[in-house]
Design an enzyme around this catalytic site. Structure first.
Site, short mmCIF file in Angstrom:
data_model
loop_
_atom_site.label_atom_id
_atom_site.label_comp_id
_atom_site.label_asym_id
_atom_site.label_seq_id
_atom_site.Cartn_x
_atom_site.Cartn_y
_atom_site.Cartn_z
N GLY A 1 -20.94 -20.66 40.37
CA GLY A 1 -21.51 -21.61 41.32
C GLY A 1 -21.35 -23.05 40.91
N GLY A 2 -20.50 -23.78 41.61
CA GLY A 2 -20.34 -25.20 41.35
C GLY A 2 -19.65 -25.54 40.05
N GLY B 1 -24.22 -16.64 48.37
CA GLY B 1 -23.94 -16.49 49.78
C GLY B 1 -22.81 -17.36 50.31
CG PHE B 2 -22.74 -19.80 52.56
CD1 PHE B 2 -21.88 -19.55 53.62
CD2 PHE B 2 -24.07 -19.40 52.67
CE1 PHE B 2 -22.34 -18.93 54.77
CE2 PHE B 2 -24.53 -18.78 53.82
CZ PHE B 2 -23.67 -18.54 54.88
N GLY B 3 -19.71 -20.53 49.28
CA GLY B 3 -19.02 -21.36 48.31
C GLY B 3 -19.25 -22.83 48.58
CG HIS C 1 -15.92 -13.97 40.98
ND1 HIS C 1 -16.68 -13.33 40.02
CD2 HIS C 1 -16.77 -14.30 41.97
CE1 HIS C 1 -17.95 -13.29 40.42
NE2 HIS C 1 -18.03 -13.87 41.60
CG ASP D 1 -18.07 -14.13 45.49
OD1 ASP D 1 -18.80 -13.72 44.58
OD2 ASP D 1 -17.51 -15.25 45.47
N GLY E 1 -14.18 -21.67 42.07
CA GLY E 1 -13.56 -21.46 43.37
C GLY E 1 -12.71 -22.63 43.80
CG MET F 1 -20.98 -12.26 50.05
SD MET F 1 -21.15 -13.99 50.56
CE MET F 1 -20.32 -14.82 49.21
#
Length: 233
Positions: free
Chosen positions: A185-186, A151-153, A41, A43, A206, A45
């Protein structure tokens, strides 16, 4: 010429480690550590659609040249109609754009991505309802449900998005849609079972992978957890 891979596109459960949690100075080595994954994956941005700046086309091209697994490019960018086709042309297996960023009909972009050689994915933020996109999704191959704000890990999983996952799963299982349901996410050992029970096919993870001493073992453990928790037909 785009690289080819033997990996299936419809295997469940599928694990896609997020390079957002990798060591950016060693991306070739970091992709080699996830050879047992289904997709990698990536990302993308632009510091406009989301308040962060990460990879762009040149870096993705370099990753594509060395990755042992297909790339899953998640574009968190403005003007995806302009920029997204290039990632398909680079050879990414799947290119996902955000519904909230599309200025035209997302179905037109889905057709463009497919013509350029990739699968087409549509992402929705945690606060974006699924309902307005049910017909649009007929033209897409993947639906990415964000379980954190993009936007953020390192953010905490938002279980309230699982209602959208369940509805998407229902539409797939009843034949109204044909796509993979992806979540990002999470996702970790504490959250993957709930996501699997809701009907997710593809899990983006992640820090749960790259924060582990053995990423391969972490991928196997997450896949086993998800497989154990899939709903019984």
């Amino acid at each position: 010429m785009a690289r080819t891979y033997d990996h299936p596109v419809s295997r469940r459960p599928m694990i896609a480690p997020s390079l957002l949690s990798a060591d950016f100075a060693r991306l070739a080595d970091e992709t080699a550590r996830i050879v047992d994954a289904d997709w990698a994956h990536v990302d993308v941005m632009d510091a406009h659609f989301v308040p962060n700046l990460t990879f762009g086309e040149p870096v993705v091209k370099a990753i594509q040249a060395v990755s042992p697994v297909p790339l899953d490019c998640h574009l968190m960018i403005d003007d995806p109609e302009r920029w997204a086709p290039a990632y398909a042309e680079l050879g990414a297996r799947n290119v996902t754009v955000h519904a909230e960023a599309c200025t035209g009909d997302p179905r037109d972009l889905a057709r463009t991505l497919r013509a350029a050689g990739s699968l087409a994915g549509l992402a929705i933020k945690p606060g974006t309802p699924l309902e307005p996109y049910k017909e649009v999704l007929r033209e897409f191959d993947t639906l990415l449900v964000m379980s954190v704000e993009p936007g953020f890990g390192g953010q905490s999983f938002m279980p309230e998005v699982l209602g959208k996952v369940r509805e998407a799963r229902r539409l797939v299982d009843t034949g109204h849609l044909q796509l993979l349901v992806e979540i990002d996410g999470g996702i970790n050992a504490d959250t993957i079972e709930a996501a699997a029970e809701a009907g997710v096919d593809m899990f983006v993870a992640g820090s749960a992978v790259y924060g582990a001493a053995d990423p391969g073992a972490a991928i196997a453990a997450l896949r086993a957890q998800a497989a154990h928790s899939f709903p019984t037909p």
